[in-house]
Design a protein around this motif. Structure first.
Motif, PDB file in Angstrom:
ATOM      1  N   MET A 127      10.889  -7.904   4.243  1.00  0.00           N
ATOM      2  CA  MET A 127      11.832  -7.766   3.157  1.00  0.00           C
ATOM      3  C   MET A 127      11.963  -6.284   2.819  1.00  0.00           C
ATOM      4  SD  MET A 127      11.339  -8.899  -0.853  1.00  0.00           S
ATOM      5  CE  MET A 127      10.955 -10.561  -0.499  1.00  0.00           C
ATOM      6  N   LYS A 128      13.216  -5.859   2.676  1.00  0.00           N
ATOM      7  CA  LYS A 128      13.484  -4.474   2.320  1.00  0.00           C
ATOM      8  C   LYS A 128      14.787  -4.446   1.533  1.00  0.00           C
ATOM      9  CE  LYS A 128      14.859  -0.735   5.212  1.00  0.00           C
ATOM     10  NZ  LYS A 128      14.547   0.132   6.331  1.00  0.00           N
ATOM     11  N   TYR A 129      14.838  -3.589   0.533  1.00  0.00           N
ATOM     12  CA  TYR A 129      16.044  -3.426  -0.265  1.00  0.00           C
ATOM     13  C   TYR A 129      16.628  -2.059   0.055  1.00  0.00           C
ATOM     14  CZ  TYR A 129      19.110  -2.878  -4.284  1.00  0.00           C
ATOM     15  OH  TYR A 129      20.200  -2.673  -5.093  1.00  0.00           O
TER      16      TYR A 129
ATOM     17  N   ILE B 184       3.485  -7.655  -6.727  1.00  0.00           N
ATOM     18  CA  ILE B 184       4.358  -7.092  -7.760  1.00  0.00           C
ATOM     19  C   ILE B 184       5.527  -6.358  -7.116  1.00  0.00           C
ATOM     20  CG2 ILE B 184       2.977  -4.973  -8.087  1.00  0.00           C
ATOM     21  CD1 ILE B 184       4.999  -6.815 -10.822  1.00  0.00           C
ATOM     22  N   GLY B 185       5.283  -5.694  -6.005  1.00  0.00           N
ATOM     23  CA  GLY B 185       6.362  -5.024  -5.277  1.00  0.00           C
ATOM     24  C   GLY B 185       7.412  -6.018  -4.798  1.00  0.00           C
ATOM     25  N   ARG B 186       6.955  -7.162  -4.269  1.00  0.00           N
ATOM     26  CA  ARG B 186       7.891  -8.201  -3.808  1.00  0.00           C
ATOM     27  C   ARG B 186       8.698  -8.760  -4.977  1.00  0.00           C
ATOM     28  NH1 ARG B 186       4.101  -8.436  -0.016  1.00  0.00           N
ATOM     29  NH2 ARG B 186       2.563  -9.678  -1.098  1.00  0.00           N
ATOM     30  N   GLN B 187       8.053  -8.969  -6.118  1.00  0.00           N
ATOM     31  CA  GLN B 187       8.769  -9.476  -7.295  1.00  0.00           C
ATOM     32  C   GLN B 187       9.881  -8.509  -7.708  1.00  0.00           C
ATOM     33  OE1 GLN B 187       5.901 -10.226 -10.409  1.00  0.00           O
ATOM     34  NE2 GLN B 187       4.656 -11.524  -9.078  1.00  0.00           N
ATOM     35  N   ILE B 188       9.585  -7.222  -7.709  1.00  0.00           N
ATOM     36  CA  ILE B 188      10.580  -6.218  -8.092  1.00  0.00           C
ATOM     37  C   ILE B 188      11.750  -6.227  -7.111  1.00  0.00           C
ATOM     38  CG2 ILE B 188      10.989  -3.722  -8.269  1.00  0.00           C
ATOM     39  CD1 ILE B 188       8.120  -3.555  -9.512  1.00  0.00           C
ATOM     40  N   VAL B 189      11.447  -6.243  -5.810  1.00  0.00           N
ATOM     41  CA  VAL B 189      12.516  -6.236  -4.807  1.00  0.00           C
ATOM     42  C   VAL B 189      13.356  -7.508  -4.871  1.00  0.00           C
ATOM     43  CG1 VAL B 189      12.974  -6.254  -2.314  1.00  0.00           C
ATOM     44  CG2 VAL B 189      11.418  -4.549  -3.293  1.00  0.00           C
ATOM     45  N   GLU B 190      12.725  -8.642  -5.101  1.00  0.00           N
ATOM     46  CA  GLU B 190      13.483  -9.897  -5.221  1.00  0.00           C
ATOM     47  C   GLU B 190      14.485  -9.817  -6.371  1.00  0.00           C
ATOM     48  OE1 GLU B 190      10.638 -13.088  -5.516  1.00  0.00           O
ATOM     49  OE2 GLU B 190      10.026 -12.851  -3.418  1.00  0.00           O
ATOM     50  N   ILE B 191      14.086  -9.253  -7.493  1.00  0.00           N
ATOM     51  CA  ILE B 191      14.997  -9.120  -8.643  1.00  0.00           C
ATOM     52  C   ILE B 191      16.125  -8.127  -8.311  1.00  0.00           C
ATOM     53  CG2 ILE B 191      15.193  -8.332 -11.031  1.00  0.00           C
ATOM     54  CD1 ILE B 191      12.298  -9.485 -11.401  1.00  0.00           C
ATOM     55  N   LEU B 192      15.807  -7.016  -7.633  1.00  0.00           N
ATOM     56  CA  LEU B 192      16.838  -6.049  -7.258  1.00  0.00           C
ATOM     57  C   LEU B 192      17.875  -6.670  -6.322  1.00  0.00           C
ATOM     58  CD1 LEU B 192      14.732  -2.820  -6.585  1.00  0.00           C
ATOM     59  CD2 LEU B 192      16.233  -3.258  -8.530  1.00  0.00           C
ATOM     60  N   GLN B 193      17.441  -7.590  -5.466  1.00  0.00           N
ATOM     61  CA  GLN B 193      18.355  -8.200  -4.493  1.00  0.00           C
ATOM     62  C   GLN B 193      19.321  -9.187  -5.119  1.00  0.00           C
ATOM     63  OE1 GLN B 193      15.469  -9.629  -1.618  1.00  0.00           O
ATOM     64  NE2 GLN B 193      15.886  -7.876  -0.280  1.00  0.00           N
ATOM     65  N   LYS B 194      19.067  -9.616  -6.348  1.00  0.00           N
ATOM     66  CA  LYS B 194      19.944 -10.600  -6.993  1.00  0.00           C
ATOM     67  C   LYS B 194      21.193  -9.969  -7.549  1.00  0.00           C
ATOM     68  CE  LYS B 194      16.266 -13.780  -7.982  1.00  0.00           C
ATOM     69  NZ  LYS B 194      15.438 -14.422  -8.940  1.00  0.00           N
TER      70      LYS B 194
ATOM     71  N   ALA C 293      -3.324  10.888   2.782  1.00  0.00           N
ATOM     72  CA  ALA C 293      -3.704   9.694   3.541  1.00  0.00           C
ATOM     73  C   ALA C 293      -5.207   9.458   3.507  1.00  0.00           C
ATOM     74  CB  ALA C 293      -3.232   9.833   4.988  1.00  0.00           C
ATOM     75  N   GLY C 294      -5.562   8.199   3.268  1.00  0.00           N
ATOM     76  CA  GLY C 294      -6.958   7.796   3.259  1.00  0.00           C
ATOM     77  C   GLY C 294      -7.633   7.908   1.895  1.00  0.00           C
ATOM     78  N   LEU C 295      -7.012   8.619   0.952  1.00  0.00           N
ATOM     79  CA  LEU C 295      -7.629   8.804  -0.359  1.00  0.00           C
ATOM     80  C   LEU C 295      -6.807   8.201  -1.497  1.00  0.00           C
ATOM     81  CD1 LEU C 295      -8.940  12.454   0.037  1.00  0.00           C
ATOM     82  CD2 LEU C 295     -10.268  10.356   0.056  1.00  0.00           C
ATOM     83  N   LEU C 296      -5.604   7.761  -1.189  1.00  0.00           N
ATOM     84  CA  LEU C 296      -4.730   7.198  -2.214  1.00  0.00           C
ATOM     85  C   LEU C 296      -4.863   5.684  -2.266  1.00  0.00           C
ATOM     86  CD1 LEU C 296      -1.475   9.204  -1.390  1.00  0.00           C
ATOM     87  CD2 LEU C 296      -3.179   9.708  -3.158  1.00  0.00           C
ATOM     88  N   ALA C 297      -4.572   5.128  -3.436  1.00  0.00           N
ATOM     89  CA  ALA C 297      -4.508   3.671  -3.554  1.00  0.00           C
ATOM     90  C   ALA C 297      -3.328   3.180  -2.718  1.00  0.00           C
ATOM     91  CB  ALA C 297      -4.326   3.273  -5.019  1.00  0.00           C
ATOM     92  N   THR C 298      -3.403   1.959  -2.285  1.00  0.00           N
ATOM     93  CA  THR C 298      -2.312   1.364  -1.523  1.00  0.00           C
ATOM     94  C   THR C 298      -1.076   1.262  -2.402  1.00  0.00           C
ATOM     95  OG1 THR C 298      -3.940   0.070  -0.312  1.00  0.00           O
ATOM     96  CG2 THR C 298      -1.663  -0.656  -0.163  1.00  0.00           C
ATOM     97  N   ALA C 299       0.072   1.523  -1.824  1.00  0.00           N
ATOM     98  CA  ALA C 299       1.324   1.467  -2.578  1.00  0.00           C
ATOM     99  C   ALA C 299       1.748   0.023  -2.831  1.00  0.00           C
ATOM    100  CB  ALA C 299       2.426   2.184  -1.816  1.00  0.00           C
ATOM    101  N   ASP C 300       2.377  -0.190  -3.976  1.00  0.00           N
ATOM    102  CA  ASP C 300       3.045  -1.460  -4.264  1.00  0.00           C
ATOM    103  C   ASP C 300       4.478  -1.408  -3.758  1.00  0.00           C
ATOM    104  OD1 ASP C 300       0.980  -2.880  -5.939  1.00  0.00           O
ATOM    105  OD2 ASP C 300       1.185  -1.014  -7.073  1.00  0.00           O
ATOM    106  N   LEU C 301       5.075  -0.224  -3.865  1.00  0.00           N
ATOM    107  CA  LEU C 301       6.424   0.013  -3.352  1.00  0.00           C
ATOM    108  C   LEU C 301       6.422   1.302  -2.547  1.00  0.00           C
ATOM    109  CD1 LEU C 301       8.627  -0.648  -6.527  1.00  0.00           C
ATOM    110  CD2 LEU C 301       8.461  -2.123  -4.499  1.00  0.00           C
ATOM    111  N   GLU C 302       7.048   1.244  -1.380  1.00  0.00           N
ATOM    112  CA  GLU C 302       7.244   2.445  -0.580  1.00  0.00           C
ATOM    113  C   GLU C 302       8.739   2.726  -0.613  1.00  0.00           C
ATOM    114  OE1 GLU C 302       5.033   3.488   3.313  1.00  0.00           O
ATOM    115  OE2 GLU C 302       6.894   2.464   3.873  1.00  0.00           O
ATOM    116  N   ILE C 303       9.099   3.857  -1.180  1.00  0.00           N
ATOM    117  CA  ILE C 303      10.506   4.195  -1.368  1.00  0.00           C
ATOM    118  C   ILE C 303      10.823   5.437  -0.550  1.00  0.00           C
ATOM    119  CG2 ILE C 303      12.234   4.972  -3.037  1.00  0.00           C
ATOM    120  CD1 ILE C 303      10.774   3.237  -5.121  1.00  0.00           C
ATOM    121  N   SER C 304      11.853   5.327   0.276  1.00  0.00           N
ATOM    122  CA  SER C 304      12.304   6.506   1.011  1.00  0.00           C
ATOM    123  C   SER C 304      13.766   6.752   0.658  1.00  0.00           C
ATOM    124  CB  SER C 304      12.103   6.338   2.517  1.00  0.00           C
ATOM    125  OG  SER C 304      12.848   5.250   3.002  1.00  0.00           O
TER     126      SER C 304
END
Length: 152
Positions: free
Chosen positions: A1-3, A142-152, A113-124
């Protein structure tokens, strides 16, 4: 899934960032990727304004991190572009920034890299002929929930 969405101008960047901010219901880590000048700091500004921040939002290029407080959140805007060694993040106590009441917006995450928390959203954000295009990839529930709402 990607928006994906076309952004004709800075106002559109500020708007989508504010939308995402308004959907934030828990701590969040957002990785922001794109070339210099693509709009990562503009996105951060829109996100902070969407949470209710009033005032300037400056790029933390030289300080590495700019803190903000918008109840109930502590928001940290990182710009790791000038980071010469990821170990510098350990010295600044990077793990403390990923607490339950924190939102982290991280420009140039590959530098940490290697020291950061895992991202919920990766935005480019990438340049297009007459504007920019934003790609949002969810990497958590939480990232999936946000993207699902954006897709509506």
């Amino acid at each position: 899934m990607k928006y994906t969405q076309f952004l004709p101008d800075e106002a559109a960047t500020l708007s989508i960032a504010a939308q995402i901010a308004k959907l934030t219901t828990q701590n969040l880590v957002i990785y922001l990727e794109g070339d210099l000048g693509a709009g990562k700091t503009s996105f951060s500004r829109g996100f902070l304004q969407g949470l209710g921040h009033v005032g300037n939002v400056k790029s933390p290029t030289y300080t590495l991190v700019e803190p903000y407080e918008v109840s109930p959140w502590r928001i940290f805007h990182f710009d790791l572009y000038r980071l010469s060694d990821p170990e510098e993040l350990e010295y600044m106590g990077i793990r403390d920034y990923f607490a339950d009441d924190c939102i982290c917006l991280i420009e140039w995450p590959d530098k940490g890299a290697g020291l950061l928390a895992t991202a919920d959203l990766e935005i480019s954000i990438e340049f297009e002929t007459s504007g920019r295009r934003i790609h949002i990839v969810p990497l958590s529930d939480i990232g999936r929930q946000i993207v699902e709402i954006l897709q509506k």
